[in-house]
Design an enzyme around this catalytic site. Structure first.
Site, PDB file in Angstrom:
ATOM      1  N   SER A   1     -34.430  27.512   8.979  1.00 65.26           N
ATOM      2  CA  SER A   1     -35.847  27.495   8.402  1.00 65.26           C
ATOM      3  C   SER A   1     -35.487  28.305   7.282  1.00 65.26           C
ATOM      4  CB  SER A   1     -36.877  28.062   9.219  1.00 65.26           C
ATOM      5  OG  SER A   1     -38.087  28.430   8.518  1.00 65.26           O
TER       6      SER A   1
ATOM      7  N   TYR B   1     -41.265  35.448  13.165  1.00 66.08           N
ATOM      8  CA  TYR B   1     -40.547  34.136  13.004  1.00 66.08           C
ATOM      9  C   TYR B   1     -39.507  34.465  12.268  1.00 66.08           C
ATOM     10  CZ  TYR B   1     -39.640  29.447  11.795  1.00 66.08           C
ATOM     11  OH  TYR B   1     -38.812  28.202  11.361  1.00 66.08           O
TER      12      TYR B   1
END
Length: 275
Positions: A137, A150
């Site tokens: 990501s 995250y």
């Protein structure tokens, strides 16, 4: 006579996982689909040309991950491709999330893919070929408020891939990470409606098929990092190198992102669901 190749995909029942599964199926791979529920796997299997093997595994459970690793060694020593695609994101301030949410991020986004890659590595090294790809990501390049946990998991995964890539390249095994910006999946819909970062919507939202194409590129080239889209990665990598720049420019970026979020919700007909 063509040689059958074998690929395992975690999170195969999700939007990106199903697109990757279809792309590999189109290339003639024999697939092993892994997810925590059977219904999504059945739905993906129905779209494929060849019947896949389906394995249930909750990647937040270390015991289940160990059983999957053991099964790889016993039944799939000929594995050609491992795609660590499964992931979780729970948006929110660090002080607003409980310990369970923190543990889920670390187990699913970081520990499980590392464990699976360690299990697959000897199988591929023995044959001096193979490819391991992880869906990371841009959150593994730049960390923003309300996604610190995250990003911590994804930063860790990026660091692991960088070192592991160097270790296995001389042994004929490819190790890569795919770095998507925002992708049009149920996870993004949830973020858009429940306080996820509006910066997801500064650039264009990618499709699962875009990320599947990036994954195939990683498998083919063995490139350490493949970005999708490349344009979005430029700003992320700049701020990742100079993180002190984030706070001064954040208000402007959030304004642009909020405009993009509203357009996305309207385009997907999700506005009525917004709290």
């Amino acid at each position: 006579m063509s040689i059958s190749r074998k690929a395992l995909i975690t999170g195969a029942g999700g939007g990106i996982g199903s697109a990757i599964s279809r792309a590999l199926d189109a290339r003639g791979y024999s697939l092993i689909l892994v997810d925590r529920e059977m219904a999504p796997l059945d739905a993906v299997a129905a779209t494929l040309r060849a019947a896949p093997e389906k394995i249930l595994c909750d990647l937040s459970s270390r015991e289940e991950v160990e059983r999957l690793c053991d099964r790889l060694g016993r039944e799939h020593a000929d594995l050609d491709v491992l795609v660590n695609n499964a992931g979780i994101v729970v948006p929110g301030a660090v002080t607003g999330l409980d310990q369970a949410a923190l543990d889920l991020h670390l187990e699913i986004n970081l520990r499980a893919p590392i464990r699976l890659m360690r299990a697959a590595a000897p199988l591929m090294i023995a044959r001096r070929r193979g490819a391991m790809v992880a869906t990371v990501s841009l959150g593994g390049v730049i960390s923003l408020k309300d996604s610190a946990i995250y990003s911590a998991s994804k930063f860790g995964l990026r660091g692991f891939l960088c070192g592991f890539h160097q270790e296995l390249a001389p042994l004929g095994v490819k190790v890569s990470g795919v770095y998507p910006a925002a992708v049009d999946t149920p996870m993004l819909h949830h973020e858009a409606l429940h306080g996820g970062s509006v910066l997801n919507f500064v650039d264009r939202v990618m499709t699962p098929e875009d990320i599947a194409a990036a994954t195939l590129k990683a498998i083919d080239t063995g490139r350490l990092e493949v970005y999708s889209p490349w344009s979005a990665s430029l700003m992320a990598r700049l701020f990742g190198s100079f993180p002190w720049m984030i706070r001064p420019i954040l208000p402007l970026m959030e304004k642009l992102g909020e405009q993009g979020r509203r357009k996305f919700l309207a385009r997907k007909d999700l506005s009525a669901q917004q709290h």
